[in-house]
Design a protein around this motif. Sequence first.
Motif, PDB file in Angstrom:
ATOM      1  N   ALA A  62      46.491  49.944  42.243  1.00 49.04           N
ATOM      2  CA  ALA A  62      47.876  49.242  42.565  1.00 49.04           C
ATOM      3  C   ALA A  62      47.486  47.872  43.159  1.00 49.04           C
ATOM      4  O   ALA A  62      48.267  46.941  42.621  1.00 49.04           O
ATOM      5  CB  ALA A  62      48.314  50.028  43.810  1.00 49.04           C
ATOM      6  N   LEU A  63      46.668  47.588  43.969  1.00 47.51           N
ATOM      7  CA  LEU A  63      46.282  46.375  44.521  1.00 47.51           C
ATOM      8  C   LEU A  63      46.124  45.247  43.286  1.00 47.51           C
ATOM      9  O   LEU A  63      46.689  44.234  43.409  1.00 47.51           O
ATOM     10  CB  LEU A  63      45.196  46.065  45.389  1.00 47.51           C
ATOM     11  CG  LEU A  63      44.666  45.108  46.150  1.00 47.51           C
ATOM     12  CD1 LEU A  63      45.978  44.204  46.834  1.00 47.51           C
ATOM     13  CD2 LEU A  63      43.581  45.147  47.106  1.00 47.51           C
ATOM     14  N   GLY A  64      45.064  45.704  42.448  1.00 51.26           N
ATOM     15  CA  GLY A  64      44.461  44.725  41.230  1.00 51.26           C
ATOM     16  C   GLY A  64      45.634  44.712  40.225  1.00 51.26           C
ATOM     17  O   GLY A  64      45.927  43.444  39.944  1.00 51.26           O
ATOM     18  N   GLU A  65      46.407  45.710  40.278  1.00 57.70           N
ATOM     19  CA  GLU A  65      47.665  45.503  39.209  1.00 57.70           C
ATOM     20  C   GLU A  65      48.638  44.365  39.808  1.00 57.70           C
ATOM     21  O   GLU A  65      49.534  43.561  39.180  1.00 57.70           O
ATOM     22  CB  GLU A  65      48.493  46.769  38.821  1.00 57.70           C
ATOM     23  CG  GLU A  65      47.587  47.373  37.976  1.00 57.70           C
ATOM     24  CD  GLU A  65      48.292  48.952  37.653  1.00 57.70           C
ATOM     25  OE1 GLU A  65      49.165  49.282  38.369  1.00 57.70           O
ATOM     26  OE2 GLU A  65      47.729  49.382  36.769  1.00 57.70           O
ATOM     27  N   ASN A  66      48.722  44.408  41.126  1.00 58.17           N
ATOM     28  CA  ASN A  66      49.751  43.750  42.005  1.00 58.17           C
ATOM     29  C   ASN A  66      49.110  41.998  41.952  1.00 58.17           C
ATOM     30  O   ASN A  66      50.013  41.201  41.657  1.00 58.17           O
ATOM     31  CB  ASN A  66      49.803  43.896  43.465  1.00 58.17           C
ATOM     32  CG  ASN A  66      50.556  42.797  44.146  1.00 58.17           C
ATOM     33  OD1 ASN A  66      50.081  42.070  44.935  1.00 58.17           O
ATOM     34  ND2 ASN A  66      51.858  42.773  44.258  1.00 58.17           N
ATOM     35  N   CYS A  67      47.862  41.830  42.268  1.00 60.19           N
ATOM     36  CA  CYS A  67      47.096  40.689  41.986  1.00 60.19           C
ATOM     37  C   CYS A  67      47.407  40.151  40.574  1.00 60.19           C
ATOM     38  O   CYS A  67      47.708  38.845  40.446  1.00 60.19           O
ATOM     39  CB  CYS A  67      45.778  40.815  42.264  1.00 60.19           C
ATOM     40  SG  CYS A  67      45.350  41.219  43.869  1.00 60.19           S
ATOM     41  N   ARG A  68      47.436  40.845  39.670  1.00 56.32           N
ATOM     42  CA  ARG A  68      47.438  40.376  38.111  1.00 56.32           C
ATOM     43  C   ARG A  68      48.923  40.220  37.942  1.00 56.32           C
ATOM     44  O   ARG A  68      49.149  39.013  37.393  1.00 56.32           O
ATOM     45  CB  ARG A  68      47.033  41.328  37.214  1.00 56.32           C
ATOM     46  CG  ARG A  68      45.536  41.734  37.351  1.00 56.32           C
ATOM     47  CD  ARG A  68      45.288  42.940  36.409  1.00 56.32           C
ATOM     48  NE  ARG A  68      45.119  42.548  34.836  1.00 56.32           N
ATOM     49  CZ  ARG A  68      44.935  43.266  33.844  1.00 56.32           C
ATOM     50  NH1 ARG A  68      45.044  44.216  34.073  1.00 56.32           N
ATOM     51  NH2 ARG A  68      44.551  42.715  32.933  1.00 56.32           N
ATOM     52  N   ALA A  69      49.980  40.752  38.383  1.00 52.98           N
ATOM     53  CA  ALA A  69      51.322  40.322  38.386  1.00 52.98           C
ATOM     54  C   ALA A  69      51.636  38.929  39.066  1.00 52.98           C
ATOM     55  O   ALA A  69      52.483  38.350  38.552  1.00 52.98           O
ATOM     56  CB  ALA A  69      52.081  41.624  38.737  1.00 52.98           C
ATOM     57  N   ALA A  70      51.079  39.087  40.114  1.00 53.57           N
ATOM     58  CA  ALA A  70      51.425  37.726  41.039  1.00 53.57           C
ATOM     59  C   ALA A  70      50.871  36.655  40.563  1.00 53.57           C
ATOM     60  O   ALA A  70      51.313  35.566  40.818  1.00 53.57           O
ATOM     61  CB  ALA A  70      51.074  37.899  42.435  1.00 53.57           C
ATOM     62  N   ASN A  71      49.520  36.451  39.789  1.00 53.45           N
ATOM     63  CA  ASN A  71      48.767  35.335  39.627  1.00 53.45           C
ATOM     64  C   ASN A  71      48.862  35.104  38.070  1.00 53.45           C
ATOM     65  O   ASN A  71      48.018  34.000  37.820  1.00 53.45           O
ATOM     66  CB  ASN A  71      47.360  35.408  40.159  1.00 53.45           C
ATOM     67  CG  ASN A  71      47.445  35.495  41.581  1.00 53.45           C
ATOM     68  OD1 ASN A  71      48.024  34.480  42.386  1.00 53.45           O
ATOM     69  ND2 ASN A  71      47.226  36.751  42.119  1.00 53.45           N
ATOM     70  N   GLY A  72      49.427  35.769  37.127  1.00 54.44           N
ATOM     71  CA  GLY A  72      49.147  35.647  35.759  1.00 54.44           C
ATOM     72  C   GLY A  72      47.923  35.590  35.135  1.00 54.44           C
ATOM     73  O   GLY A  72      46.750  36.374  35.690  1.00 54.44           O
ATOM     74  N   PRO A  73      47.667  35.015  34.176  1.00 57.22           N
ATOM     75  CA  PRO A  73      46.392  35.087  33.261  1.00 57.22           C
ATOM     76  C   PRO A  73      45.009  34.557  34.506  1.00 57.22           C
ATOM     77  O   PRO A  73      43.922  35.060  33.939  1.00 57.22           O
ATOM     78  CB  PRO A  73      46.358  34.254  32.199  1.00 57.22           C
ATOM     79  CG  PRO A  73      47.542  33.090  32.653  1.00 57.22           C
ATOM     80  CD  PRO A  73      48.545  34.008  33.466  1.00 57.22           C
ATOM     81  N   LEU A  74      45.345  33.925  35.424  1.00 60.44           N
ATOM     82  CA  LEU A  74      44.147  33.602  36.342  1.00 60.44           C
ATOM     83  C   LEU A  74      43.580  34.787  36.805  1.00 60.44           C
ATOM     84  O   LEU A  74      42.426  34.589  36.993  1.00 60.44           O
ATOM     85  CB  LEU A  74      44.822  32.616  37.369  1.00 60.44           C
ATOM     86  CG  LEU A  74      43.723  32.173  38.314  1.00 60.44           C
ATOM     87  CD1 LEU A  74      42.539  31.330  37.715  1.00 60.44           C
ATOM     88  CD2 LEU A  74      44.195  31.133  39.494  1.00 60.44           C
ATOM     89  N   ALA A  75      44.303  35.838  37.096  1.00 58.93           N
ATOM     90  CA  ALA A  75      43.538  37.099  37.918  1.00 58.93           C
ATOM     91  C   ALA A  75      42.572  37.604  36.932  1.00 58.93           C
ATOM     92  O   ALA A  75      41.706  38.105  37.535  1.00 58.93           O
ATOM     93  CB  ALA A  75      44.637  37.854  38.111  1.00 58.93           C
ATOM     94  N   ASP A  76      42.738  37.454  35.435  1.00 59.04           N
ATOM     95  CA  ASP A  76      41.865  37.933  34.674  1.00 59.04           C
ATOM     96  C   ASP A  76      40.721  36.962  34.194  1.00 59.04           C
ATOM     97  O   ASP A  76      39.651  37.373  33.528  1.00 59.04           O
ATOM     98  CB  ASP A  76      42.350  38.357  33.294  1.00 59.04           C
ATOM     99  CG  ASP A  76      43.374  39.589  33.641  1.00 59.04           C
ATOM    100  OD1 ASP A  76      43.003  40.519  34.598  1.00 59.04           O
ATOM    101  OD2 ASP A  76      44.369  39.662  32.956  1.00 59.04           O
ATOM    102  N   ASN A  77      40.609  35.956  35.098  1.00 57.82           N
ATOM    103  CA  ASN A  77      39.664  35.083  34.504  1.00 57.82           C
ATOM    104  C   ASN A  77      38.980  34.236  35.803  1.00 57.82           C
ATOM    105  O   ASN A  77      38.774  33.088  36.058  1.00 57.82           O
ATOM    106  CB  ASN A  77      40.173  33.806  33.880  1.00 57.82           C
ATOM    107  CG  ASN A  77      40.529  34.271  32.245  1.00 57.82           C
ATOM    108  OD1 ASN A  77      39.714  34.046  31.611  1.00 57.82           O
ATOM    109  ND2 ASN A  77      41.749  34.640  32.365  1.00 57.82           N
ATOM    110  N   MET A  78      38.756  34.859  36.763  1.00 54.29           N
ATOM    111  CA  MET A  78      38.045  34.620  38.144  1.00 54.29           C
ATOM    112  C   MET A  78      36.428  34.825  38.087  1.00 54.29           C
ATOM    113  O   MET A  78      35.824  34.704  39.291  1.00 54.29           O
ATOM    114  CB  MET A  78      38.576  35.315  39.145  1.00 54.29           C
ATOM    115  CG  MET A  78      39.927  35.004  39.425  1.00 54.29           C
ATOM    116  SD  MET A  78      40.207  33.347  40.193  1.00 54.29           S
ATOM    117  CE  MET A  78      39.430  33.532  42.090  1.00 54.29           C
ATOM    118  N   ASP A  79      35.834  35.080  36.840  1.00 53.57           N
ATOM    119  CA  ASP A  79      34.392  35.405  37.249  1.00 53.57           C
ATOM    120  C   ASP A  79      33.657  34.006  37.176  1.00 53.57           C
ATOM    121  O   ASP A  79      34.017  33.061  37.202  1.00 53.57           O
ATOM    122  CB  ASP A  79      34.154  36.191  35.497  1.00 53.57           C
ATOM    123  CG  ASP A  79      34.260  34.899  34.527  1.00 53.57           C
ATOM    124  OD1 ASP A  79      33.482  34.505  34.039  1.00 53.57           O
ATOM    125  OD2 ASP A  79      35.469  35.053  34.112  1.00 53.57           O
TER     126      ASP A  79
END
Length: 548
Positions: free
Chosen positions: A191-208
Amino acid sequence: MHGGTSVAINHPPLPPPSKGRRRLAVAALVAGLIGQLLAGTAVAAPESGATAPQKAPQPGRIAWKPCESDSGQGTFGCATIKVPVSWKQPHGTTIDLALARHRATDPKRRIGSLLVNPGGPGVPGVDFTLNAPQYFSPEVLARFDIVGFDPRGVSRSNPVTCDGDLVDARSRLLHPDSATSFVALRKANQALGENCRAANGPLADNMDTESVARDMDAIRAGLGEKRISYYGISYGTGIGQQYAELHPHRVRAMVLDSNIDHSLDNWAYQKTSAVAMEESYGQFADWCARTPSCALHGVDARAVFGSLYKRAAAGEIVRPGELPGDPPETLTPQDVQDLVLHKVAGPGYWFELAQDLADLDSTDPAPARSLRARGEQGPFVVDLVTCQDYEFDVSSYRTLARYERELARIAPVTRSSSMAWAELTGCQNWPTEVTNPPHRLDVDGTPKILLTNSRYDPATPYSWASNAARQIGREAVLLTYDGAGHGTYWQSPCMRKATDTYLLTLKTPRKGARCPAIWPTAPSPQRQSPSGNLLNPLPDLLGTGAHR
């Protein structure tokens, strides 16, 4: 303890934290407190959104504008540079990275740019750079432009944010004790991870970390440098390691201080972290035994920890609130572990740690001045980075319970590293892809790289540095500090001199070189370094939150 001789040189603001958020995992606390530790003013660093389409980054020099540090020392410039959110789509959506530069004080003898990263994940490099005159030797300041940046998603560089209530809910579940609570943790993480993705757009998937290393090369190009020098602490060593893999011929010099080992699997990560924690606390306990002014002198400090852990597990340690009107706080075993991890990693805090443990062990505990963390933006950065860099998911609660039993056997006093454990449990069922999975380093073609590490470091174990040096191979030179502490540059004049000599001349220490330990002898200002009258930024980090 190893003996040895001296080295020879041949956002948007979050809602106010609730009580639940005070119990965030230690690994997630860096970003908020660094804003207090490294206060600085960067005037040319806008916070831009990651979701609005923008033009692809344009080649060209960085446009610096004058800015000031709160300390009033040094001449600074601040700027931003555009980088793609996804380096797999270099002409797609972009974000702005915030930069700061301290100009070389002897421009006629300037060597070039020294890029710096102070760790985390989540520590702003801009603030670190704005305080560079307090942290680095005059020789380094004279010859290099010190250049720092807030990594993607951090502080002024499009800060990632997530829902505070979801953080609260997840933070209470990071230590599951049954299959049912493990399932609850996995649901809360998702739930937290999905919220982070929704709030931050594609950046949330490119933080490596690989993406950050590619950002760093864009900064190099913007500086107009063919090759760069780099100094990274802790998590910053991971950025440096991956930069050396990607761009070996663009490295002039690289110092990796307190090293990450990105090759480790789940169990190896937990085991090495637990061993390092046990050994570091053992050094603290032995120091107390031989130091009359230690508050636990004459007492078995190992037995004190064991007693406190058991009493906390039984709910028997209740401390008054920190502020008037605050309710009493019942400490958990993890609170005890966190306190020790925070302070055993900074020997400047050892007198204070001993007093804290003595206070806890008394029948009338003092107010909880040193157990409560300040600043809680960290998890939004830490989880997003860590869960894309490591494959930490485990198959079942049975596996997690087996880890706990084995770790308690390996580390019978401290039982585990609370930081490593929170990283493991915080990534269970995290919804982003592991885009930068663990792997052995493949570095070929760089100049000599200097790796430094304390022999007793609970945050980045010595075994990690040894293993990273073996993986890098002939390009690596490992310099060992035979004492305790996280971050070696400020631990002793020997370590600082070796590091400075390498950066300035490219001359490395001899193979197998070591610097002797310096142990605290009396309470002193926590940030004062024995190395050249510099200020050590790391004890403050470690005093209230872990630093990677």
